[in-house]
Design a protein around this motif. Structure first.
Motif, PDB file in Angstrom:
ATOM      1  N   ARG A   1     -14.103   9.470 -14.401  1.00  0.00           N
ATOM      2  CA  ARG A   1     -13.039   9.601 -14.852  1.00  0.00           C
ATOM      3  C   ARG A   1     -11.861   9.813 -14.150  1.00  0.00           C
ATOM      4  NH1 ARG A   1     -14.591  12.507 -19.074  1.00  0.00           N
ATOM      5  NH2 ARG A   1     -14.287  10.908 -20.549  1.00  0.00           N
ATOM      6  N   ARG A   2     -10.577   9.171 -13.960  1.00  0.00           N
ATOM      7  CA  ARG A   2      -9.666   9.191 -13.174  1.00  0.00           C
ATOM      8  C   ARG A   2      -8.390   8.737 -14.023  1.00  0.00           C
ATOM      9  NH1 ARG A   2     -12.899   4.788 -12.534  1.00  0.00           N
ATOM     10  NH2 ARG A   2     -11.575   2.724 -12.223  1.00  0.00           N
ATOM     11  N   VAL A   3      -7.302   9.180 -13.147  1.00  0.00           N
ATOM     12  CA  VAL A   3      -5.748   8.751 -13.634  1.00  0.00           C
ATOM     13  C   VAL A   3      -5.450   7.856 -12.662  1.00  0.00           C
ATOM     14  CG1 VAL A   3      -3.667   9.673 -14.283  1.00  0.00           C
ATOM     15  CG2 VAL A   3      -5.652  11.063 -14.884  1.00  0.00           C
ATOM     16  N   GLU A   4      -4.815   6.608 -13.100  1.00  0.00           N
ATOM     17  CA  GLU A   4      -4.202   5.575 -12.180  1.00  0.00           C
ATOM     18  C   GLU A   4      -2.505   6.011 -12.560  1.00  0.00           C
ATOM     19  OE1 GLU A   4      -3.679   0.802 -11.657  1.00  0.00           O
ATOM     20  OE2 GLU A   4      -4.729   1.863 -13.180  1.00  0.00           O
ATOM     21  N   ASN A   5      -1.917   6.211 -11.094  1.00  0.00           N
ATOM     22  CA  ASN A   5      -0.565   6.369 -11.095  1.00  0.00           C
ATOM     23  C   ASN A   5       0.024   5.081 -10.747  1.00  0.00           C
ATOM     24  OD1 ASN A   5       2.121   6.934 -10.293  1.00  0.00           O
ATOM     25  ND2 ASN A   5       1.833   8.532  -9.004  1.00  0.00           N
ATOM     26  N   ARG A   6       0.848   4.285 -11.630  1.00  0.00           N
ATOM     27  CA  ARG A   6       1.111   2.884 -11.505  1.00  0.00           C
ATOM     28  C   ARG A   6       2.641   2.964 -10.884  1.00  0.00           C
ATOM     29  NH1 ARG A   6      -2.127  -0.812 -13.273  1.00  0.00           N
ATOM     30  NH2 ARG A   6      -0.391  -2.410 -14.061  1.00  0.00           N
ATOM     31  N   LEU A   7       3.112   4.064 -10.833  1.00  0.00           N
ATOM     32  CA  LEU A   7       4.546   4.116 -10.666  1.00  0.00           C
ATOM     33  C   LEU A   7       4.876   3.733  -9.040  1.00  0.00           C
ATOM     34  CD1 LEU A   7       7.562   5.035 -11.075  1.00  0.00           C
ATOM     35  CD2 LEU A   7       6.946   7.234 -10.584  1.00  0.00           C
ATOM     36  N   ALA A   8       4.094   3.849  -8.176  1.00  0.00           N
ATOM     37  CA  ALA A   8       4.501   3.875  -6.600  1.00  0.00           C
ATOM     38  C   ALA A   8       4.757   2.203  -6.309  1.00  0.00           C
ATOM     39  CB  ALA A   8       3.588   4.451  -5.683  1.00  0.00           C
ATOM     40  N   GLY A   9       5.884   1.681  -5.539  1.00  0.00           N
ATOM     41  CA  GLY A   9       5.830   0.575  -4.989  1.00  0.00           C
ATOM     42  C   GLY A   9       4.729   0.687  -3.759  1.00  0.00           C
ATOM     43  N   VAL A  10       4.620  -0.724  -3.396  1.00  0.00           N
ATOM     44  CA  VAL A  10       3.914  -0.593  -2.069  1.00  0.00           C
ATOM     45  C   VAL A  10       4.588  -0.342  -0.746  1.00  0.00           C
ATOM     46  CG1 VAL A  10       4.020  -2.973  -1.409  1.00  0.00           C
ATOM     47  CG2 VAL A  10       1.917  -2.142  -0.899  1.00  0.00           C
ATOM     48  N   ASP A  11       6.029  -0.067  -0.961  1.00  0.00           N
ATOM     49  CA  ASP A  11       6.976   0.083   0.276  1.00  0.00           C
ATOM     50  C   ASP A  11       7.048   1.647   0.418  1.00  0.00           C
ATOM     51  OD1 ASP A  11       8.016   0.970  -2.250  1.00  0.00           O
ATOM     52  OD2 ASP A  11       9.988   0.106  -1.776  1.00  0.00           O
TER      53      ASP A  11
END
Length: 436
Positions: free
Chosen positions: A331-341
């Motif tokens: 069980r985990r949480v994916e933070n999708r906010l960050a850009g690859v920059d």
């Protein structure tokens, strides 16, 4: 080094932008017991190589000591002569870590977890574009020519054949990453034209941040040697999706080795919900770390398949916070906010910090979103200037990272924003020059 007949040593530190700075030393001159020195001001440089108006290091422009981390010793696969690379930590002469070092920032957060009997685990996913070489910055980027001597037509999400267009690049990339101990997991074709995604195996945050740091450098080198660029800009091309670095996060108990996000009966724990609550509460103030450049905010739009708020949901990719389907142990949480920059050290540190605050303060999240989060209100800063103001006003983050670090980071971003703001764009000349 003797075994591999190393002739040169690249002594690296990641700067605030995540670029490799340091010195190249002949093998016979490199003495890890003595170490190297570098001006501390290197850690206050902007992405353009300038500095903020205010000095955040000694006015004497003093040195810091570079101390090698032996676990990061790797070959440089693309070097003509046998060359080693070592990531170094930055120390002051009183023996304390330099607080502006991105590695030190992440290590500080890991220690906070350790003090609670917790062990954070992360897994980054990196998206990037392959593009044609174009020396003129005023000309828009174009997708590269593949092995069929053609450029991609349209978007080819998850296309195997479209990935195979660049087999020569990826074969070398895998070899070079293996030589450096970069643990690649999955390669896929993303939504954009010649946009790829690489996932890394999950593990400890600091080694994973090191791998992201080295991976970016490696892919750029591979691409250049195949007459194209690899770019980690958040939004490099008009009409194409942006590129993210999604961060999967979970926390283990150091006593039991079990995932604390799951109860013994397999159900989600209070810590799991509090972690999400902390991300929802503090990520808006931390957006300047996850979207560190003016270009980053072109990605954070409902029109680019990127998050615009911090709703969360189960297997819901429209949410800024996604909980993938998994068994209780994963069980985990994916933070999708960050850009690859992003700087990977800072992005991972701040994401873990927000979750840490949530668990310590027992913050409850909102109800999970089952529909499209794109239809919900925008909750994030819309430009870098706004994000900087929110970051400097967040006292809980300042207490975790130190006022000095937050003020320095904010000043660097302000200097970059001011330099960008002075540039008049082609759009302005095209539509405003003779029409207003």
């Amino acid at each position: 080094m003797d075994e591999h007949r190393i002739t040169e040593v690249e002594c690296l530190i990641p700067d605030m932008a995540g670029q490799a700075r340091g010195k190249i030393v002949p093998r016979h001159k490199y003495d890890p017991a003595v170490g190297l020195r570098l001006p501390e001001a290197v850690l206050t440089m902007t992405v353009t190589g300038d500095y903020p108006e205010k000095d955040f290091t000694s006015v004497a422009d003093g040195d810091m000591m570079l101390v090698p981390d032996a676990t990061t010793l790797r070959p440089v696969p693309w070097a003509k002569e046998p060359t080693a690379q070592i990531i170094h930590d930055c120390y002051r002469f009183d023996g304390t870590e330099t607080p502006l070092s991105p590695r030190a920032v992440l290590r500080r957060l890991i220690r906070l977890y350790e003090a609670e009997g917790w062990k954070p685990v992360v897994a980054p996913e990196m998206e990037f574009y392959l593009v044609q070489i174009e020396p003129d910055e005023d000309i828009p980027l174009k997708p590269p020519v593949g092995r069929t001597r053609r450029t991609e037509a349209g978007m080819q999400s998850f296309s195997i054949d479209s990935v195979n267009e660049y087999d020569d690049i990826f074969d070398v990339m895998y070899d070079w990453c293996e030589a450096q101990g970069i643990q690649l997991d999955t390669l896929i074709h993303e939504m954009g034209t010649a946009q790829m995604e690489i996932n890394l195996d999950h593990g400890d945050p600091l080694p994973l941040a090191d791998q992201v740091f080295l991976f970016k450098r490696t892919v750029r080198e591979v691409a250049i040697r195949h007459n194209m660029y690899a770019t980690f800009m958040a939004k490099p091309m008009q009409g194409q999706p942006g590129s993210a670095m999604h961060i999967h996060q979970s926390v283990l108990s150091t006593a039991t080795g079990k995932n604390i996000f799951s109860r013994p009966d397999g159900q989600a724990s209070d810590e799991f919900f509090h972690f999400i609550g902390g991300l929802q509460t503090y990520l808006p103030a931390a957006t300047a770390v996850f979207a560190p450049y003016v270009n980053s905010y072109r990605r954070l739009s409902r029109f680019t398949s990127a998050p615009i708020n911090l709703s969360w949901g189960y297997d819901n990719r429209t949410c800024g916070l996604r909980v993938p389907h998994s068994g209780p142990e994963a069980r985990r949480v994916e933070n999708r906010l960050a850009g690859v920059d992003v700087n990977p050290y800072l992005a991972i540190a701040v994401s873990l910090a927000c979750g840490y605050l949530g668990m310590k303060q027992r913050i409850r999240p909102t109800e999970p979103t089952t529909g499209s989060a794109y239809e919900q209100p925008h909750q994030l800063p819309r430009h870098l200037d706004d994000a900087i103001e929110r970051l400097t006003a967040c006292q809980p983050l300042a207490e975790l990272f130190g006022e000095h670090f937050l003020q320095t980071y904010s000043a660097i971003k302000e200097a970059e924003y001011q330099e960008y703001f002075d540039v008049v764009s082609p759009w302005e000349r095209r539509f405003l020059l003779l029409h207003v």
